[in-house]
Design an enzyme around this catalytic site. Structure first.
Site, short mmCIF file in Angstrom:
data_model
loop_
_atom_site.label_atom_id
_atom_site.label_comp_id
_atom_site.label_asym_id
_atom_site.label_seq_id
_atom_site.Cartn_x
_atom_site.Cartn_y
_atom_site.Cartn_z
N HIS A 155 0.72 -1.35 0.05
CA HIS A 155 0.15 0.00 -0.03
C HIS A 155 0.81 1.26 0.06
O HIS A 155 0.49 2.31 0.62
CB HIS A 155 -0.96 0.00 1.04
CG HIS A 155 -1.72 -1.22 1.56
ND1 HIS A 155 -2.87 -1.60 0.81
CD2 HIS A 155 -1.27 -2.31 2.09
CE1 HIS A 155 -3.45 -2.66 1.33
NE2 HIS A 155 -2.48 -3.29 1.88
N SER A 276 16.68 20.27 -16.02
CA SER A 276 15.42 21.26 -16.46
C SER A 276 16.07 22.60 -17.07
O SER A 276 16.76 22.86 -16.82
CB SER A 276 14.67 21.68 -15.02
OG SER A 276 13.70 22.86 -15.08
N LYS A 282 17.53 20.65 -10.90
CA LYS A 282 16.74 19.39 -11.27
C LYS A 282 17.58 18.41 -11.94
O LYS A 282 18.53 18.77 -12.76
CB LYS A 282 15.58 19.75 -12.03
CG LYS A 282 14.52 20.50 -11.26
CD LYS A 282 13.87 19.63 -10.29
CE LYS A 282 13.16 18.63 -10.95
NZ LYS A 282 11.76 18.71 -11.42
N GLU A 289 10.64 7.61 -16.54
CA GLU A 289 9.30 8.17 -16.74
C GLU A 289 8.76 7.92 -18.41
O GLU A 289 7.76 7.35 -18.63
CB GLU A 289 9.44 9.95 -16.64
CG GLU A 289 9.61 10.09 -15.23
CD GLU A 289 9.79 11.61 -15.38
OE1 GLU A 289 8.79 12.45 -14.89
OE2 GLU A 289 11.17 11.96 -15.43
#
Ligand code: ARG
Length: 457
Positions: A155, A276, A282, A289
């Site tokens: 979970h 980024s 970043k 992804e």
């Protein structure tokens, strides 16, 4: 006039020609088309259907056509529709009537079925090798991290400590099943359809066994109508690829979480991340992804193929030309994922202290205490209840589970002994789980050894 133009009075409409073509995407089947045609020509000669010299010259010219396609000086045109007609027409250009003998006893319907099967057979072998490298990258990380402990989750909540190696090897298992599925599918792909003709077979005395052997197939299609109509082997392959993509997507999600600031369990190599354009600090896990994202298009490819076939009456329908783009797209996408993901996994760095710290919450050992009570003959449900009460007591008294005295513990767990107070370190918890298939140090070491050996074969 098109090659099939005998019964036609006028040329095809220009828009129709564009609409109808598949050469823009099926040209990649050229090698398989030529391989099939060579075997077919040899067989036609052996059966006395065409002269031996013709078959020999056909083979020579087909090789030249192959070369010219490979060198990029072959001309493709929508007018010739598909790869089959391009190659045949090039052959007739150089050989005249003798070249026009090649298509005896054959239809593009069985020809395209053959080409796809040859293509898929070869792609499955490539994908299997890449999958194996993926398993190897994961196993090497597991080997490097055979004592690294992190919290296991259910979970998405901290559940119990596990070895990082155990977590990684879970994916090795999934990819093994993916490989097994592919190899099962390859068996059903490896069946030879030529001889089916357009749908009913042919009146010519073809030797299908001969072609089957020449092309390394395992068996002949037993029903000519099935042979030209069916694409279930491609649907099956795309299902297998979709399942694989689902596995990669889950690993992607794990990796994305692990490199978030909240988890901070791993660091990816700079070579496999991007920054980024705006935020200088970043470093993003793009491969994970994108792989998660590309899973969507592989599912889409599978859906397209299933939907394409669902309402088709037997046998061949032109709709089936639409099978190729989803097939190619799924295969290309999977291969792209498999070329970048394994090196990213191989070079990622486990932040072992961060992982251990997260796994050191004594609450993660609550189950161990309950099972200790079972060893002391307390029925499990009662044991579970006692430990639950203990956790509640600790919570109400604002104490960590490992910061109580034995007397305090015995308020809720009357059977507790001094040993109970020593059961809160994650190493101990791992060491207590040496059951086959569990996360114990020795059990996982055995699994790493198993995979290293298996992947070397
Ligand atoms: N380009 C066609 C395909 O991909 C080849 C078979 C065409 N057959 C036909 N009868 N028009 O399906």
């Amino acid at each position: 006039m098109a090659m099939w133009g005998g019964r036609f009075a006028i040329d095809t409409d220009r828009e129709m020609t564009e609409f109808s073509e598949s050469i823009s995407f099926d040209k990649r089947l050229y090698k398989y088309d030529i391989q099939g045609s060579k075997a077919h020509a040899t067989m036609l000669a052996a059966q006395g259907i065409i002269p031996t010299e013709t078959a020999e010259q056909i083979a020579v010219e087909l090789d030249k056509i192959e070369q010219s396609i490979e060198q990029g000086d072959f001309t493709f045109t929508a007018k010739l529709e598909d790869i089959h007609m391009h190659i045949e027409s090039a052959l007739i250009d150089v050989m005249g009537d003798e070249g026009a003998r090649l298509h005896s006893g054959r239809s593009r319907n069985d020809q395209v079925a053959l080409d796809i099967r040859l293509y898929l057979r070869s792609e499955i072998a490539v994908i299997d090798e890449l999958l194996k490298s993926f398993q190897t990258a994961l196993t090497e990380q597991a080997d490097k991290n055979d004592t690294t402990i992190l919290p296991g989750f259910t979970h998405l909540q901290h559940a119990q400590p596990v070895l990082f190696a155990h977590h990684l090897l879970a994916y090795v298992e999934m990819f093994q099943r993916d490989r097994e599925r592919l190899s099962g599918c390859a068996k059903r792909i490896n069946v030879m359809p030529l001889g089916a003709g357009a749908l009913a077979g042919t009146t010519l005395p073809l030797d299908r066994e001969f072609v089957c052997q020449q092309l390394g197939f395992n068996a002949l299609t037993r029903n000519s109508m099935d042979a030209v109509a069916d694409r279930d082997f491609a649907i099956e392959l795309l299902s297998d690829l979709a399942i694989f993509a689902m596995h990669v997507s889950r690993l992607s999600e794990d990796i994305i979480l692990w490199c978030s600031q909240e988890f901070d369990f791993i660091e990816l190599d700079d070579a496999f991340c991007t920054g980024s354009s705006l935020m200088p600090q970043k470093k993003n896990p793009d491969i994970a992804e994108l792989s998660r994202g590309k899973t969507a298009r592989i599912y889409g490819d599978l859906m397209a193929l299933l939907t394409l076939c669902k309402g088709l009456p037997l046998t061949y329908n032109r709709d089936l030309q639409e099978d190729k783009e989803p097939i190619f797209d799924a295969i290309d996408t999977v291969k792209k994922i498999l070329r970048v993901f394994p090196p990213m996994v191989a070079t990622m760095n486990a932040k072992t202290e961060k992982m251990l710290a997260a796994a050191s919450d004594p609450a993660l050992m609550a189950t161990d205490l309950a099972e200790k009570l079972v060893e002391l003959k307390v029925p499990f449900r009662n044991a579970h209840h006692r430990i639950g009460a203990f956790v509640k007591w600790c919570d109400e008294n604002d104490k960590a589970l490992n910061a109580v005295t034995l007397e305090e513990m015995q308020l809720t767990i009357p059977e507790a002994t001094a040993e109970f107070l020593t059961m809160f370190d994650p190493q101990g918890s791992i060491a207590r789980r040496e059951l086959f298939g569990a996360t114990g140090f020795k059990a996982v070491r055995a699994q790493i050894d198993f995979w290293q050996k298996k992947l070397e074969e």
